[in-house]
Design an enzyme around this catalytic site. Sequence first.
Site, PDB file in Angstrom:
ATOM      1  N   TYR A 161       0.843  -1.106  -0.007  1.00 56.81           N
ATOM      2  CA  TYR A 161      -0.115   0.191  -0.023  1.00 56.81           C
ATOM      3  C   TYR A 161       0.872   1.057  -0.008  1.00 56.81           C
ATOM      4  O   TYR A 161       0.314   2.242   0.009  1.00 56.81           O
ATOM      5  CB  TYR A 161      -0.996   0.035   1.223  1.00 56.81           C
ATOM      6  CG  TYR A 161      -2.186  -0.705   0.957  1.00 56.81           C
ATOM      7  CD1 TYR A 161      -2.081  -2.290   0.822  1.00 56.81           C
ATOM      8  CD2 TYR A 161      -3.504   0.029   0.835  1.00 56.81           C
ATOM      9  CE1 TYR A 161      -3.505  -2.772   0.749  1.00 56.81           C
ATOM     10  CE2 TYR A 161      -4.523  -0.901   0.547  1.00 56.81           C
ATOM     11  CZ  TYR A 161      -4.325  -2.211   0.539  1.00 56.81           C
ATOM     12  OH  TYR A 161      -5.713  -3.016   0.412  1.00 56.81           O
TER      13      TYR A 161
ATOM     14  N   LYS B 215       2.969 -15.284   4.005  1.00 58.18           N
ATOM     15  CA  LYS B 215       3.378 -16.230   3.116  1.00 58.18           C
ATOM     16  C   LYS B 215       4.819 -16.429   3.198  1.00 58.18           C
ATOM     17  O   LYS B 215       5.438 -16.061   2.145  1.00 58.18           O
ATOM     18  CB  LYS B 215       2.710 -15.727   1.664  1.00 58.18           C
ATOM     19  CG  LYS B 215       2.788 -16.623   0.669  1.00 58.18           C
ATOM     20  CD  LYS B 215       1.865 -17.843   0.482  1.00 58.18           C
ATOM     21  CE  LYS B 215       1.831 -18.481  -0.637  1.00 58.18           C
ATOM     22  NZ  LYS B 215       1.167 -19.620  -0.640  1.00 58.18           N
TER      23      LYS B 215
ATOM     24  N   ASP C 204      -2.965 -18.695   2.187  1.00 56.55           N
ATOM     25  CA  ASP C 204      -3.979 -19.271   1.280  1.00 56.55           C
ATOM     26  C   ASP C 204      -4.705 -20.530   2.109  1.00 56.55           C
ATOM     27  O   ASP C 204      -5.883 -20.624   2.061  1.00 56.55           O
ATOM     28  CB  ASP C 204      -3.375 -20.235   0.284  1.00 56.55           C
ATOM     29  CG  ASP C 204      -1.999 -20.715   0.730  1.00 56.55           C
ATOM     30  OD1 ASP C 204      -1.506 -20.435   1.655  1.00 56.55           O
ATOM     31  OD2 ASP C 204      -1.466 -21.360  -0.230  1.00 56.55           O
TER      32      ASP C 204
ATOM     33  N   ASP D 188      -6.533  -6.994   3.892  1.00 60.26           N
ATOM     34  CA  ASP D 188      -7.698  -6.508   3.043  1.00 60.26           C
ATOM     35  C   ASP D 188      -8.622  -7.676   2.368  1.00 60.26           C
ATOM     36  O   ASP D 188      -9.748  -7.628   2.604  1.00 60.26           O
ATOM     37  CB  ASP D 188      -6.960  -5.582   1.877  1.00 60.26           C
ATOM     38  CG  ASP D 188      -7.892  -4.982   0.992  1.00 60.26           C
ATOM     39  OD1 ASP D 188      -9.049  -4.585   1.424  1.00 60.26           O
ATOM     40  OD2 ASP D 188      -7.904  -5.072  -0.360  1.00 60.26           O
TER      41      ASP D 188
ATOM     42  N   ASP E 143     -12.409  -9.224   3.817  1.00 57.84           N
ATOM     43  CA  ASP E 143     -13.695  -9.182   2.858  1.00 57.84           C
ATOM     44  C   ASP E 143     -13.978 -10.642   3.103  1.00 57.84           C
ATOM     45  O   ASP E 143     -15.542 -11.008   3.238  1.00 57.84           O
ATOM     46  CB  ASP E 143     -13.538  -8.954   1.478  1.00 57.84           C
ATOM     47  CG  ASP E 143     -13.599  -7.662   1.196  1.00 57.84           C
ATOM     48  OD1 ASP E 143     -13.447  -6.517   2.270  1.00 57.84           O
ATOM     49  OD2 ASP E 143     -14.258  -7.306  -0.008  1.00 57.84           O
TER      50      ASP E 143
HETATM   51  C1  IPM Z   1     -10.708  -1.052   2.690  1.00 60.38           C
HETATM   52  C2  IPM Z   1     -10.782  -0.833   1.207  1.00 60.38           C
HETATM   53  C3  IPM Z   1      -9.498   0.032   1.058  1.00 60.38           C
HETATM   54  C4  IPM Z   1      -8.259  -0.788   1.218  1.00 60.38           C
HETATM   55  C5  IPM Z   1      -9.710   0.622  -0.331  1.00 60.38           C
HETATM   56  C6  IPM Z   1     -10.762   1.330  -0.739  1.00 60.38           C
HETATM   57  C7  IPM Z   1      -8.328   1.416  -0.509  1.00 60.38           C
HETATM   58  O1  IPM Z   1     -10.801  -1.807   0.489  1.00 60.38           O
HETATM   59  O2  IPM Z   1     -10.838  -0.439   3.672  1.00 60.38           O
HETATM   60  O3  IPM Z   1     -10.595  -2.805   2.914  1.00 60.38           O
HETATM   61  O4  IPM Z   1      -7.877  -1.627   0.227  1.00 60.38           O
HETATM   62  O5  IPM Z   1      -7.777  -0.931   2.257  1.00 60.38           O
HETATM   63 MN    MN Z   2     -11.009  -3.962   1.503  1.00 57.92          MN
END
Ligand code: IPM
Ligand code: MN
Length: 364
Positions: free
Chosen positions: A136, A193, A227, A251, A255
Amino acid sequence: MLRIAVIGGDGIGPEVTVQGLRALEKVAGKLGVQYSVRQTPFSGERYIKEKLVITDEELADLRNNSDAIYLGAVGRPDVPPGVMERGLLLRLRFELDLFINYRPVRLYPGVQTPLANKTGEHIDFVVIRENTEDLYCGVGGFLRRGTPNEVATQEMIATRFGVDRCLRYAFETCRSRNKQNPAKGKKLTLVAKTNVLTFAHDLWMRAFTEMGTKEYPDIQREYHHVDACCMYMVAKPEMYDVIVTTNMFGDIITDLGAAIAGGMGVAASGNLDPTGKSPSIFEPIHGSAPDIAGQNKANPIAAMLSMAMLLQQTGTARKDAKLVQAGDLIEAAVTRVTPRFAGKTFDRLPMPTKEVADLVLAEL
Ligand code: IPM
Ligand code: MN
């Protein structure tokens, strides 16, 4: 006095932050919490109108004159990708040095998970994502861009300082969860990893082992490749208590974590400066969802839980028990409301935004 700056943002962002602020108003009244709220204009909408995301002065003002930032969502389809992400979200994380991204993965009562035969007993862990380094940082570049011989690099940065401060926060989080619930809290899992990223993740592994051995012998340590972690999060999420991981992997796996815990309608997060020097940012994980904006359809639960987290984390950082209690009250009220939606998908509840929030307010 708790000074909150609100970045409602775009799409459903402003709609859901309004509901979180109503919850704040209610608990603050009950407990006598003193606070102030101010709205800020940072959004894709502003960018379209003024070609401006945030000025240096505005950023300094946020840093100097707020104690916490409450963010809805930013971004619109007509703003090119990266403008709001790099220009606002990542800029704030980097310049305010919010080095922890705190993301609970908790299945609240009645919330539907896509995993068969799993309940809140199985899905209850927290991911500590390093928030200022890794892929990042924006280090890299192009060579011969746009030609057939183009080269692009994007470098993964790991510093001992950045890794250590993240690991320390993770070990401490594990310890305090252990105190709250000795049956659950016990283990810190490093997700990386090391078999492929033999430089950056070798550093992570050594730092993890050294700090654990020397300073946290009471915490059980475990290591998973990223993984394998994805597989376990789906097949055996009960393995996890606290996960610590890198920015990019964090990140992605959060999700997945949001998905197993009921989706974007309920997932909250905090970008923290645990030292308390800068205001931390609290936001639902979901985006601005332009397709449902303005229709009173967005689930406000994630934003309300983000407000709960704002109060809990700011309270902990300032050693202010009343703030923590205010956050706990909101979270508890949410857990009394979620069972009413058993069997429903939490991304889009069959009830208007305000009515869902009203149920939480009634519980408060
Ligand atoms: C999150 C989002 C951000 C990230 C993006 C929007 C920059 O996906 O907060 O998880 O990748 O951190
Ligand atoms: Mn994200």
